[in-house]
Write an enzyme that holds these catalytic residues in place. Structure first.
Site: not given
Length: 805
Positions: A154, A218, A500, A697
């Site tokens: 990430h 995740d 997304r 998250r």
């Protein structure tokens, strides 16, 4: 045979070492096997995947000993539950109930009861692993109880190209990588170094297999459903529970069946299946449910294609998605060095498919013969359009037609097959003298994919057509994109194969219209340079002026010459890391040890100030933005400066602009929250439907708790976020009557009554006091069970865990 000892001094060199010998890797493997046996895991089958290679560099992952499901135990649990329920079971029920902690006595009722489960494995990406490992350190436990891994994907920003961006990330994030590597070594967690690839692709290549129950920090962990796995996205506190050996709680999921008939062909791809399903179910239609695909159409989809479908199931709010075991999975297992698991899956295949006559809570039927290419967006992944119609819709809505950038890859679509089909289209364009009119980026899913597509020539074709191959990482998909071709606020269109497309997610520009589609359609539109290009009907013009149509994409499902593992990118933890130290510099702005949250005071919550009344969609991106904020994921106080800065304030339609009720001045949401906290004023957030949609998250729950919040009151929650709030000692509550949302004003104060008698199934009461002296009394629902109420009373799940040691 023993492992070489780890020391604080050599952890940094190990982090970037890609020259571990085959013998040393084998040594690690055998040592860990012995360790697992010593820890009592001998009842589980062990495997060492792939054979030694004397000719090529072999990935460390090929020699990791993996503890995987005991199919006899799975069979036993399923038999117990089937006899108790006296009915056929769906595939997802078999795997989930097969992992029950107490199959004899567990109360099982879809959509109502909470299950206590024993997952087989934990996986964490580097942005969420920081907080998960900080919480695990706070627990005081010496070592993880189940196989666990950290994946560095990430924190790598896309800017120039793969090698340059990776080198920069290793320098900029050295402190964080060293923390994760050293924490992994100390506590027994495997560490995939930066450049390894995206967590979900690595799980598919190495850890997912039919029948496994895996949790990952995740939201796109369900990717593993493409290999017949139940893989569920969770917050870091959930991962800590599992790593601590505590049974993990999951509300018993409903099961949505998607029956597939016909077969995929031409321009239609696996991505179109989930794009269509997202249009049917919307972003909250799968909440509380597992989506289970079945029917004769399944066999026309590759294993990685099934993973694509499961991956993007996160966008409909589903707990996870899964496909039944078939020959496509078997071939993938064999190609990725796991033929032994394929043989076992064949032997126990009756456990890995649904029972005949099983009943689903809802059934959707899709005929793949009739399915057309789709593209979803902008601003939400469930706004579904056939590619043939998107041009007209865009013109009607004044969406920019020019495609500025086409981006392929991400955890959703970065397989060998995806890259091959994309390259087949790029080759056609090159043969006609064309290159992409739009900018074009390519993100390989893993080091293994990168090395293999480079060896097989796909990378060169994609680069020749105008593409830039980025690092094996998340990159633009999660906002890690140093985009410079448009200014912030400039209206533009991008087309991606991501999952997304929330406002400003990819490039921090709220005016960017992002559309998600298949890699094939991305490439076609990047070549044409326009959103209103339908490759099934429209022509391109070659360099010589000739009109031509692109032939439908084609590509091998798996490489004919096997995968090239590329560089060694895995750090195996030592058998005993107890002597190692994990240092966190008190002066660091990237990492911060955690302090426990305060316990519940034993009374009702009186006069909580409404911090913000949120208008409309509020995802975890709105609550805790990613992009440049990712660098603070290990420092709770610093990252709390992004709390709710993307949410829309109903009072003024402003973003990050709320009235401080103590001073009368406007301020940013985190600034006002800090002011309230400093003055002893606790607060509450009021929100709309599906609050917390999106990422797993847990920072979106930690930050409100850290800054003095005690409750979040909304019309409805997304599953992961609601659980994350509970874990941190917050009260996630929903209006018994959704219209009560309208009764709360931005300057109201709310008292939450009934906490002394807080019990499962019993609503609480909100007394809302308005500035004009009037009041309203509202009923608030909750989904707390007895264990979760103990979390609230203790101040957090972590507090409760420590108290029970």
């Amino acid at each position: 045979m023993t492992c070489a000892p780890y020391s604080k001094q050599n952890l940094t060199s190990l982090l970037f070492d890609t020259s571990l010998s085959v013998n040393k890797m084998a040594t690690y493997c055998l040592t860990v096997a012995r360790l697992q046996l010593a820890l009592g895991q001998g009842a589980r089958r062990m495997h060492v995947s792939a054979a030694f290679s004397a000719k090529a560099k072999v990935s460390m992952s090929r020699f990791e000993t993996t503890s995987y499901v005991n199919y006899e135990k799975l069979q036993s649990n399923i038999d117990i539950v089937r006899k108790r329920l006296n009915r056929p079971l769906t595939l997802s029920e078999k795997i989930v109930y097969g992992h029950l902690d107490d199959p004899h006595n567990q109360d099982i009722d879809r959509g109502r009861t909470y299950l206590r489960l024993r997952p087989d494995r934990v996986a964490m990406q580097d942005a969420t692993a920081q907080m998960a490992m900080l919480q695990f350190i706070s627990s005081g436990l010496p070592r993880v109880a189940v196989p666990s891994t950290i994946h560095c994907d990430h924190l790598i920003e896309a800017a120039t190209g793969g090698p340059e961006d990776l080198a920069k990330a290793k320098d900029v994030n050295l402190e964080v990588y060293n923390f994760l590597a050293s924490a992994g070594a100390k506590y027994g967690v495997g560490f995939w170094k930066p450049g390894s690839g995206i967590i979900h692709q690595i799980i598919l290549e190495n850890y997912a297999y039919p029948g496994v129950l895996l949790i990952g920090t995740d939201s796109h962990t369900p990717n593993g459903g493409g290999l017949g796995s139940i893989c569920i996205g969770v917050g870091g506190a959930d991962a800590v529970d599992v790593m601590a050996g505590i049974p993990w709680e999951l509300k018993c999921p409903n099961v949505i069946g998607v029956k597939l008939t016909g077969s995929l062909s031409g321009w239609t791809s696996p991505k179109d299946v989930i794009l269509k399903v997202a249009g049917i179910l919307t972003v909250k239609g799968g909440t509380g449910a597992i989506v289970e695909y079945h029917g004769p159409g399944v066999d026309s989809i590759s294993c990685t294609g099934m993973a694509t479908i499961c991956n993007m199931g996160a966008e409909i709010g589903a707990t996870t998605s899964v496909f039944p075991y078939n020959h496509r999975m078997k071939t993938y297992l064999e190609k990725t060095g796991r033929g032994d698991i394929a043989a076992l899956s064949d032997e126990f295949s009756h456990l890995l498919v649904p029972d005949e006559g099983c009943v689903y809570d809802q059934v959707i039927e899709l005929n793949l013969d009739e399915l057309k290419p789709h593209i979803n967006g902008p601003f939400t992944p469930d706004l579904c359009h056939p590619v043939s119609e998107i041009g007209a819709v865009a013109k009607k809505n004044d969406w920019p037609l020019e495609v500025k950038v086409g981006l392929i890859g991400s955890c959703t679509n970065s397989s060998y097959e995806d890259m091959g089909r994309a390259a087949s289209l790029a080759k056609q364009a090159l043969d006609k003298g064309l290159k992409c009119k739009a900018q074009f980026t390519v993100t390989p899913g893993s080091e293994q994919i990168r090395a293999t597509i480079e060896r097989d020539g796909y990378s060169k074709i994609l680069e020749d057509v105008g593409g830039v191959v980025l690092a094996n990482a998340c990159g633009p998909c999660i906002g890690q994109w140093d985009r410079r071709d448009v200014k912030k606020g400039e209206k533009n269109t991008i087309v991606t194969s991501f999952n997304r497309n929330f406002t400003a997610r990819n490039d921090a520009n709220p005016a960017t219209h992002a559309f998600v589609t298949s890699p094939e359609i991305v490439v076609a539109m990047a070549i044409a340079g326009t959103l209103d290009f339908d490759p099934e009907t429209d022509y391109l013009t070659s360099a010589s002026g000739e009109k031509f149509m692109l032939e439908p994409p084609c590509g091998d499902e798996l490489p004919a010459r096997d995968f090239d593992p590329g560089q060694d990118t895995y750090q195996q933890p030592p058998p005993d890391g107890s002597s190692l130290k994990v240092d966190v510099n008190p002066q660091s702005n990237r990492l911060q040890l955690l302090e426990p949250f305060d316990r519940w005071n034993g009374g009702d919550l009186e006069d909580l100030q409404v911090l913000i009344k949120v208008k409309g969609k509020c995802t975890t991106d709105h609550i805790s933005a990613a992009g440049p904020w990712l660098k603070f994921r290990g420092h709770l106080d610093n990252i709390s400066n992004n709390m709710l800065i993307g949410a829309v304030n109903i009072d003024n339609d402003g973003i990050n602009s709320i009235k401080n009720q103590l001073t009368g001045e406007l301020g940013g949401v985190p600034d006002v929250a800090r002011h309230y906290k400093a003055n002893g004023l606790s607060w509450v957030v009021v929100g709309d439907d599906n609050y917390g949609e999106g990422s797993s998250r847990e920072h979106a729950a930690l930050e409100p708790r850290h800054l003095g919040g005690l409750a979040i009151i909304v019309k409805s929650f997304a599953r992961i976020h609601e659980t994350n709030l509970k874990k941190q000692g917050m009260l996630p509550l929903t209006f018994s009557s959704p219209d009560d949302y309208d009764k709360i004003r931005p300057d109201s104060k709310i008292s939450i009554k009934g906490l002394k008698g807080f019990t499962p199934g019993t609503p609480l009461t909100a007394v809302v006091k308005h500035r004009d002296g009037s009041t309203d009394s509202l009923e608030l629902n909750h989904t707390f069970n007895e264990t979760q109420i103990e979390w609230f009373q203790a101040g957090s799940a972590l507090n409760r865990m420590k108290a029970m040691q």
